[in-house]
Design a protein around this motif. Structure first.
Motif, PDB file in Angstrom:
ATOM      1  N   ARG A  37       5.868  -6.859  40.468  1.00 20.71           N
ATOM      2  CA  ARG A  37       6.337  -7.626  41.623  1.00 20.71           C
ATOM      3  C   ARG A  37       5.937  -6.941  42.925  1.00 20.71           C
ATOM      4  O   ARG A  37       5.392  -7.576  43.833  1.00 20.71           O
ATOM      5  CB  ARG A  37       7.854  -7.814  41.561  1.00 20.71           C
ATOM      6  CG  ARG A  37       8.389  -8.670  42.700  1.00 20.71           C
ATOM      7  CD  ARG A  37       9.862  -8.843  42.637  1.00 20.71           C
ATOM      8  NE  ARG A  37      10.521  -7.558  42.849  1.00 20.71           N
ATOM      9  CZ  ARG A  37      11.836  -7.406  42.898  1.00 20.71           C
ATOM     10  NH1 ARG A  37      12.631  -8.454  42.710  1.00 20.71           N
ATOM     11  NH2 ARG A  37      12.365  -6.218  43.102  1.00 20.71           N
ATOM     12  N   ALA A  38       6.190  -5.642  43.010  1.00 18.04           N
ATOM     13  CA  ALA A  38       5.826  -4.906  44.220  1.00 18.04           C
ATOM     14  C   ALA A  38       4.312  -4.919  44.419  1.00 18.04           C
ATOM     15  O   ALA A  38       3.820  -5.165  45.525  1.00 18.04           O
ATOM     16  CB  ALA A  38       6.346  -3.475  44.147  1.00 18.04           C
ATOM     17  N   GLY A  39       3.573  -4.661  43.348  1.00 15.10           N
ATOM     18  CA  GLY A  39       2.118  -4.660  43.449  1.00 15.10           C
ATOM     19  C   GLY A  39       1.574  -6.006  43.882  1.00 15.10           C
ATOM     20  O   GLY A  39       0.671  -6.088  44.718  1.00 15.10           O
ATOM     21  N   ALA A  40       2.113  -7.078  43.317  1.00 17.18           N
ATOM     22  CA  ALA A  40       1.650  -8.419  43.662  1.00 17.18           C
ATOM     23  C   ALA A  40       1.882  -8.714  45.141  1.00 17.18           C
ATOM     24  O   ALA A  40       1.044  -9.327  45.803  1.00 17.18           O
ATOM     25  CB  ALA A  40       2.351  -9.462  42.800  1.00 17.18           C
ATOM     26  N   ARG A  41       3.002  -8.259  45.676  1.00 18.83           N
ATOM     27  CA  ARG A  41       3.281  -8.477  47.100  1.00 18.83           C
ATOM     28  C   ARG A  41       2.252  -7.768  47.972  1.00 18.83           C
ATOM     29  O   ARG A  41       1.743  -8.347  48.932  1.00 18.83           O
ATOM     30  CB  ARG A  41       4.684  -7.986  47.433  1.00 18.83           C
ATOM     31  CG  ARG A  41       5.781  -8.856  46.852  1.00 18.83           C
ATOM     32  CD  ARG A  41       7.135  -8.251  47.120  1.00 18.83           C
ATOM     33  NE  ARG A  41       8.196  -9.109  46.600  1.00 18.83           N
ATOM     34  CZ  ARG A  41       9.432  -8.699  46.372  1.00 18.83           C
ATOM     35  NH1 ARG A  41       9.780  -7.446  46.647  1.00 18.83           N
ATOM     36  NH2 ARG A  41      10.324  -9.529  45.911  1.00 18.83           N
TER      37      ARG A  41
ATOM     38  N   GLY B  38      -5.198 -10.272  50.185  1.00 17.15           N
ATOM     39  CA  GLY B  38      -6.112 -11.267  49.626  1.00 17.15           C
ATOM     40  C   GLY B  38      -6.275 -11.249  48.126  1.00 17.15           C
ATOM     41  O   GLY B  38      -7.083 -11.972  47.581  1.00 17.15           O
ATOM     42  N   GLY B  39      -5.530 -10.403  47.425  1.00 15.58           N
ATOM     43  CA  GLY B  39      -5.579 -10.435  45.964  1.00 15.58           C
ATOM     44  C   GLY B  39      -5.756  -9.069  45.350  1.00 15.58           C
ATOM     45  O   GLY B  39      -5.792  -8.052  46.030  1.00 15.58           O
ATOM     46  N   GLY B  40      -5.838  -9.056  44.039  1.00 11.31           N
ATOM     47  CA  GLY B  40      -5.978  -7.835  43.273  1.00 11.31           C
ATOM     48  C   GLY B  40      -5.809  -8.146  41.798  1.00 11.31           C
ATOM     49  O   GLY B  40      -5.795  -9.321  41.397  1.00 11.31           O
ATOM     50  N   ARG B  41      -5.646  -7.113  41.000  1.00  8.54           N
ATOM     51  CA  ARG B  41      -5.516  -7.289  39.547  1.00  8.54           C
ATOM     52  C   ARG B  41      -4.375  -6.429  39.021  1.00  8.54           C
ATOM     53  O   ARG B  41      -4.198  -5.285  39.443  1.00  8.54           O
ATOM     54  CB  ARG B  41      -6.809  -6.871  38.822  1.00  8.54           C
ATOM     55  CG  ARG B  41      -8.031  -7.653  39.232  1.00  8.54           C
ATOM     56  CD  ARG B  41      -7.967  -9.084  38.709  1.00  8.54           C
ATOM     57  NE  ARG B  41      -9.193  -9.808  38.978  1.00  8.54           N
ATOM     58  CZ  ARG B  41      -9.375 -10.587  40.033  1.00  8.54           C
ATOM     59  NH1 ARG B  41      -8.463 -10.694  40.962  1.00  8.54           N
ATOM     60  NH2 ARG B  41     -10.505 -11.252  40.183  1.00  8.54           N
ATOM     61  N   ILE B  42      -3.643  -6.986  38.058  1.00 11.88           N
ATOM     62  CA  ILE B  42      -2.580  -6.260  37.361  1.00 11.88           C
ATOM     63  C   ILE B  42      -2.874  -6.333  35.874  1.00 11.88           C
ATOM     64  O   ILE B  42      -3.086  -7.417  35.334  1.00 11.88           O
ATOM     65  CB  ILE B  42      -1.193  -6.854  37.653  1.00 11.88           C
ATOM     66  CG1 ILE B  42      -0.870  -6.751  39.160  1.00 11.88           C
ATOM     67  CG2 ILE B  42      -0.123  -6.151  36.815  1.00 11.88           C
ATOM     68  CD1 ILE B  42       0.410  -7.451  39.569  1.00 11.88           C
TER      69      ILE B  42
ATOM     70  N   GLY C  82      -5.187  -2.865  42.744  1.00 13.28           N
ATOM     71  CA  GLY C  82      -4.982  -2.941  41.304  1.00 13.28           C
ATOM     72  C   GLY C  82      -3.787  -2.141  40.857  1.00 13.28           C
ATOM     73  O   GLY C  82      -3.326  -1.235  41.550  1.00 13.28           O
ATOM     74  N   LEU C  83      -3.273  -2.513  39.702  1.00 12.79           N
ATOM     75  CA  LEU C  83      -2.120  -1.846  39.097  1.00 12.79           C
ATOM     76  C   LEU C  83      -2.288  -1.876  37.584  1.00 12.79           C
ATOM     77  O   LEU C  83      -2.646  -2.905  37.013  1.00 12.79           O
ATOM     78  CB  LEU C  83      -0.822  -2.570  39.479  1.00 12.79           C
ATOM     79  CG  LEU C  83       0.442  -2.167  38.732  1.00 12.79           C
ATOM     80  CD1 LEU C  83       0.858  -0.744  39.092  1.00 12.79           C
ATOM     81  CD2 LEU C  83       1.573  -3.143  39.029  1.00 12.79           C
TER      82      LEU C  83
END
Length: 93
Positions: A76-80, A86-90, A38-39
């Motif tokens: 962008r960095a977090g999404a990478r 396998g995923g996450g949340r921003i 997450g971010l």
């Protein structure tokens, strides 16, 4: 993933407008704490108040840097990193 009693944190001094520093921060977090899931983007500023016709370009550029560039680079960095696991949340405020 769920936070548990053994949840840890890491404080870093990072220039969020610097692409290399943002990338390095995510690398360090991954190395020291494990996968990034997450971010929260909460950096922001307001330098307004001056009439538009009198606002210096430098003031506008500073607001764009803090309010948009930092959000873009961190997201962008977090999404990478999140995609690699396998995923996450921003969340951006």
């Amino acid at each position: 993933p769920n936070l548990s009693d053994d949840a840890r944190s890491l404080a870093l001094a990072v220039d969020l407008a610097d692409e290399a520093q943002v990338e390095g921060a995510f690398e360090r977090v991954e190395k020291e704490l494990g996968p990034v899931w997450g971010l929260a983007n909460v950096a922001g500023t307001w330098m307004g108040g001056t009439p538009l016709a009198d606002t210096p370009l430098a003031t506008f550029e500073a607001m764009v840097t803090v309010n948009l560039r930092t959000c873009f680079l961190a997201s962008r960095a977090g999404a990478r990193w999140m995609r690699a696991h396998g995923g996450g949340r921003i969340v951006s405020v």
